[in-house]
Design an enzyme around this catalytic site. Structure first.
Site, short mmCIF file in Angstrom:
data_model
loop_
_atom_site.label_atom_id
_atom_site.label_comp_id
_atom_site.label_asym_id
_atom_site.label_seq_id
_atom_site.Cartn_x
_atom_site.Cartn_y
_atom_site.Cartn_z
CG LEU A 1 7.04 -1.78 -13.82
CD1 LEU A 1 5.77 -2.63 -13.87
CD2 LEU A 1 7.98 -2.19 -14.94
N GLY B 1 0.80 -1.21 0.00
CA GLY B 1 0.00 0.00 0.00
C GLY B 1 0.84 1.28 0.00
N GLY B 2 2.11 1.17 -0.39
CA GLY B 2 2.91 2.37 -0.60
C GLY B 2 3.84 2.75 0.53
CD GLU C 1 1.41 -4.79 -2.14
OE1 GLU C 1 0.30 -4.67 -1.57
OE2 GLU C 1 2.28 -3.90 -2.13
CG ASN D 1 -4.95 -6.49 -1.58
OD1 ASN D 1 -3.89 -6.30 -0.99
ND2 ASN D 1 -5.34 -5.74 -2.59
NE ARG E 1 -8.47 -4.88 1.57
CZ ARG E 1 -7.25 -4.61 1.14
NH1 ARG E 1 -6.21 -5.28 1.63
NH2 ARG E 1 -7.05 -3.70 0.22
CG HIS F 1 -3.43 -0.77 -9.13
ND1 HIS F 1 -3.31 -0.35 -7.83
CD2 HIS F 1 -3.84 -2.04 -9.07
CE1 HIS F 1 -3.63 -1.34 -7.01
NE2 HIS F 1 -3.97 -2.38 -7.75
CD GLU G 1 -2.87 -4.41 -4.79
OE1 GLU G 1 -3.72 -3.85 -4.10
OE2 GLU G 1 -1.65 -4.13 -4.73
CE LYS H 1 -6.67 0.27 -5.08
NZ LYS H 1 -7.05 -1.11 -4.74
#
Ligand code: MV4
Length: 449
Positions: A205, A166-167, A289, A291, A293, A210, A277, A239
């Site tokens: 990149l 998440g950055g 990644e 997720n 959930r 995304h 992702e 987002k």
């Protein structure tokens, strides 16, 4: 196989209401838990039972594991749905819930833990034939080793924390001169933030989209994919606007990548809903990644597939087999989601407070997932997302016209929201053309009019 009987919803706001609605349609009893400032939440009123689990700070309430287990015990709930955020991807929570004989509506703790470690996740995907971003995950001790490895990876490169995502904890190195410092900075930030200083290197990149693929798997070895979502429109890793299908992905690419990740899901023995992702650049997809959930933007997938993902989560957690095969999943039409945040649309400062007037848009193809109502006060303690406006139409251009119409109808008075920003976005030429990447929004925010 019989469905679960009573579900405790370990979340708040819009997603808690979304889960409650799915439970009610399945005939499952609901338990709402809430903090002291959240007793007026919509889903608390609608739930069969509700329990206060602690004070406003989420560490002491929505993330308070003993309080949640006690609430489940008192009410006799046989399952817990974590929603997203809070404890949704906490392997200790998933595991302790199971140890108490309660069903955790999500994957096994082993899969949460595997994907929580980004180096592990990448290695797993590589072993399953999913393309990953070229790079290195070697432990590097000397500056010579760092430079050596960096030259192999190539420039520009990015250094990421294995416990990140998440950055958080990322450092860019454009040249050989920058790489040593970037490496040490990434490592010390990772140690401070995650108590785990393992980092990895990837080719950076420069201008990707995304793209994420939704999967769904039961406990009987069946797994399907439900196509992609384009989540490139974001600001500071938040987002704002998501759509399905992506304007940049062809049907052949979707089928190929979709089947690949469905196969990987099956081979891992993964259970429940999940999202892979990817970064997408020059016609190539690279895994980033996974997720483990349900995600905020799941409704766009629901709209184009006609599948209720929350109900499916509950059904597979109850032990039921998937009631459809990959061939029976047909993507139809186009869906866009706008996240409505209680924020100033100019500077994104939070804008909590009392809603004095409220009118949600409606009509064909318009869905509003929100817990808001006139008289409700948005508390300052939590995430600022207060509504999701999801619009569906036969194709992307009609979807954008419908979105413009729905945004105009939406009235939320008393607080500032990001609706005016979305109104500018739907009128933008490049957005209309679907020509955007992960950097588009931050580059264009100051000249959207
Ligand atoms: C990258 C990247 C470019 N190259 N990795 C940001 C969040 C985290 N999940 C990974 N991120 C990125 N990883 C490589 N090798 C660019 C980003 C990135 C990004 C990714 C998805 C959505 C928005 C983003 C915004 C800035 C950077």
């Amino acid at each position: 196989m019989a469905l679960l009987k009573k579900i405790l919803i370990a979340n708040r706001g819009e997603i808690a209401l979304r889960i409650l609605r799915a439970c009610q349609e399945l005939g499952i009893k609901t338990v709402a838990v809430h903090s002291t400032c959240d007793s007026e939440l919509m889903h608390v009123r609608l739930a069969d039972e509700s329990i206060c689990i602690g004070p406003a700070p989420s560490k002491q309430s929505y993330m308070n594991i003993p309080a949640l287990l006690t609430a489940a015990d008192i009410t006799g709930a046989d399952a817990i749905h974590p929603g997203f955020g809070f404890l949704a991807e906490n392997e200790d929570f998933a595991s302790v819930v199971q140890q108490h004989g309660i069903t955790f509506i999500g994957p096994d703790p082993e899969h949460i833990s595997m994907m929580g470690d980004k180096i592990n996740a990448k290695k797993t995907m590589e072993s399953l034939g999913v393309p990953t971003i070229p790079g290195s995950s070697k432990e590097l001790f000397s500056d010579d080793e760092i430079l050596e490895e960096a030259k192999k990876v190539g420039f520009p490169l990015i250094i990421k924390a294995t416990a990140g995502g998440g950055g958080k904890g990322m450092k860019l190195a454009r040249t050989e001169e920058e790489v040593i410092e970037a490496y040490h900075m990434a490592k010390s930030e990772a140690r401070a933030n995650f108590d785990n200083d393992r980092v990895y290197m990837e080719r950076y990149l420069q201008n990707p989209r995304h793209i994420e693929i939704q999967v769904l798997a039961d406990h009987h070895g069946n797994a399907v994919h439900l196509g992609e979502r384009d989540c490139s429109l974001q600001r500071r890793h938040q987002k704002l606007f998501e759509e399905a299908p992506s304007p940049g992905v062809s049907e052949a690419q979707r089928n190929q990548l979709g089947n690949l990740v469905a196969e990987a899901t099956r081979k891992m023995g993964y259970k429940g809903v999940g999202t892979f992702e990817f970064l997408y650049e020059n016609g190539e997809f690279f895994f980033m990644e996974m997720n483990t959930r349900i995600q905020v933007e799941h409704p766009v997938t629901e709209m184009v597939t006609g599948i209720d993902l929350i109900k499916e989560q509950i059904k597979v957690a109850s032990g039921q087999k998937l009631s459809f095969t990959q061939d029976q999943i047909v993507l139809k039409g186009h869906a866009i989601e706008c996240r409505v945040n209680a924020e100033d649309p100019e500077n994104f400062f939070p804008s909590p407070g009392k809603i004095v007037r409220y009118h949600a848009p409606g009509g064909l193809g318009v869905r509003v997932d929100s817990h808001l109502y006139a008289g409700y006060t948005v508390p300052p303690h939590y995430d600022s997302m207060v509504a999701k406006l999801i619009v569906y139409a036969d194709d992307r251009q009609q979807c954008l016209m419908r979105l413009k119409r729905a945004l105009k109808e939406y009235v939320i008075d008393g607080i500032k929201t990001t609706i005016p920003l979305h109104q500018k976005l739907v009128d933008n030429k490049e957005i209309k053309d679907g020509q955007y990447t992960i950097h588009w929004l931050e580059k264009n925010l100051d000249n959207l009019d």
